[in-house]
Design an enzyme around this catalytic site. Sequence first.
Site, mmCIF file in Angstrom:
data_model
loop_
_atom_site.group_PDB
_atom_site.id
_atom_site.type_symbol
_atom_site.label_atom_id
_atom_site.label_comp_id
_atom_site.label_asym_id
_atom_site.label_seq_id
_atom_site.Cartn_x
_atom_site.Cartn_y
_atom_site.Cartn_z
ATOM 1 N N THR A 12 0.823 -1.213 0.000
ATOM 2 C CA THR A 12 0.000 0.000 0.000
ATOM 3 C C THR A 12 0.854 1.259 0.000
ATOM 4 O O THR A 12 0.529 2.255 -0.646
ATOM 5 C CB THR A 12 -0.923 -0.002 1.242
ATOM 6 O OG1 THR A 12 -1.787 -1.117 1.142
ATOM 7 C CG2 THR A 12 -1.751 1.258 1.330
ATOM 8 N N SER A 54 1.700 -7.478 -1.466
ATOM 9 C CA SER A 54 2.414 -8.549 -0.753
ATOM 10 C C SER A 54 1.629 -9.854 -0.726
ATOM 11 O O SER A 54 2.163 -10.886 -0.322
ATOM 12 C CB SER A 54 2.813 -8.115 0.653
ATOM 13 O OG SER A 54 1.722 -8.146 1.533
ATOM 14 N N THR A 85 1.504 -4.838 4.041
ATOM 15 C CA THR A 85 1.278 -5.302 5.415
ATOM 16 C C THR A 85 0.762 -6.739 5.471
ATOM 17 O O THR A 85 0.942 -7.418 6.481
ATOM 18 C CB THR A 85 0.265 -4.390 6.142
ATOM 19 O OG1 THR A 85 -0.955 -4.366 5.389
ATOM 20 C CG2 THR A 85 0.803 -2.988 6.300
ATOM 21 N N ASP A 86 0.115 -7.195 4.386
ATOM 22 C CA ASP A 86 -0.601 -8.472 4.491
ATOM 23 C C ASP A 86 0.310 -9.660 4.798
ATOM 24 O O ASP A 86 -0.066 -10.552 5.558
ATOM 25 C CB ASP A 86 -1.403 -8.736 3.205
ATOM 26 C CG ASP A 86 -2.578 -7.771 3.073
ATOM 27 O OD1 ASP A 86 -2.951 -7.150 4.092
ATOM 28 O OD2 ASP A 86 -3.113 -7.629 1.955
HETATM 29 N N1 ASP Z 1 -2.608 -5.665 0.103
HETATM 30 C C1 ASP Z 1 -1.561 -4.782 0.603
HETATM 31 C C2 ASP Z 1 -0.258 -5.563 0.637
HETATM 32 O O1 ASP Z 1 -0.052 -6.333 1.527
HETATM 33 C C3 ASP Z 1 -1.938 -4.270 1.951
HETATM 34 C C4 ASP Z 1 -0.957 -3.295 2.562
HETATM 35 O O2 ASP Z 1 0.139 -3.068 2.110
HETATM 36 O O3 ASP Z 1 -1.332 -2.709 3.593
HETATM 37 O O4 ASP Z 1 0.547 -5.406 -0.246
#
Ligand code: ASP
Length: 332
Positions: A12, A54, A85-86
């Site tokens: 993100t 991710s 974050t995932d």
């Molecule tokens: N879907 C995103 C990822 O993990 C979520 C994030 O970065 O917060 O790449």
Amino acid sequence: MKHILMIGTGGTIASEMTEAGLTPELGGADFLQYVPAVRSLCHVDCLQVCNIDSTNMTPAIWLDVARAVQKNYARYDGFVICHGTDTMAYTASALSYLIQGSPKPIVLTGSQKPIHLDITDSKTNLLDSFTVACDGRIPGVSVVFGGVVILGTRARKTFSKSYGAFSSINYPILGVVQDGRLVPYITPPAAAAPRFYDHLDEKVSLLKLIPGTSPAQLAFLLSESDAVIIESYGVGGVPAGDQGAFYQRIRTAVREGKIIAVTTQVQNEGSDLSIYTVGHRLKSDLGVLESYDMTTESVVAKLMWALAQAGSSAAVSRLFYTPVAGDILCCP
Ligand code: ASP
């Protein structure tokens, strides 16, 4: 001034809004422009390993990130890895096994909101991460997010939307970042120089038990894998029904040299297979490994690392129970 290498992988924090939703498009240098304060803290170079959501992370990319750190280790005082974050907790665990004993900080960060929004956590998370990487008092792999510093092997994403997205599981946080300064609570031990590893065995699967999971599902995963982690209930056990079919499959697989580890779906306090009949035999008779207070993310990464190092089940078991980067406190 310290020299920090920022390694971009996407997420993100690197995303722009497109017709198909948020897509990682920005490089490290692009989003650093949003946080000019970083440039007054340290000299930053940027290296892009990939630019992905991710969700698309793979063990092969973990190895690329570890190699990027290894190749540049001598030239920098610390590393900031921007990541979605995932699956950040899996990557933090994997890097904790691939880069052991690092005396320099290797910080993972990301954000819940993209950097171009007015209201976003990305700028604070970036600045906090550079603060920790420059400070140097918390060596090794950590996650810096929502103002806290979490040991890499203990991080887990526990909120899907809130800014304080990560928790430290079965371990205290290492410190906080307040008003641009690191307040360390725990300083993990480091070696004089890091040990890098360059191999992982990807054939590790996870079976989350639900009431009704069939032994055939376990058998299928065993046929596809060198190790299967059973994410069990409570302190741990597997169903005794079906004339002990689970136990039979486990016994046969362990005899064939497969690794089976039991962990728990309960986030806090870990397993204790000795307590109930449904767990007791797993360890005493069947040679199943017990995950105790390790996170599932760490168990996944540790088995991939251990299987790639060890030549026998006994050697995998020894590595599994050997604490690495604070991943396990309570072992036999
Ligand atoms: N879907 C995103 C990822 O993990 C979520 C994030 O970065 O917060 O790449």
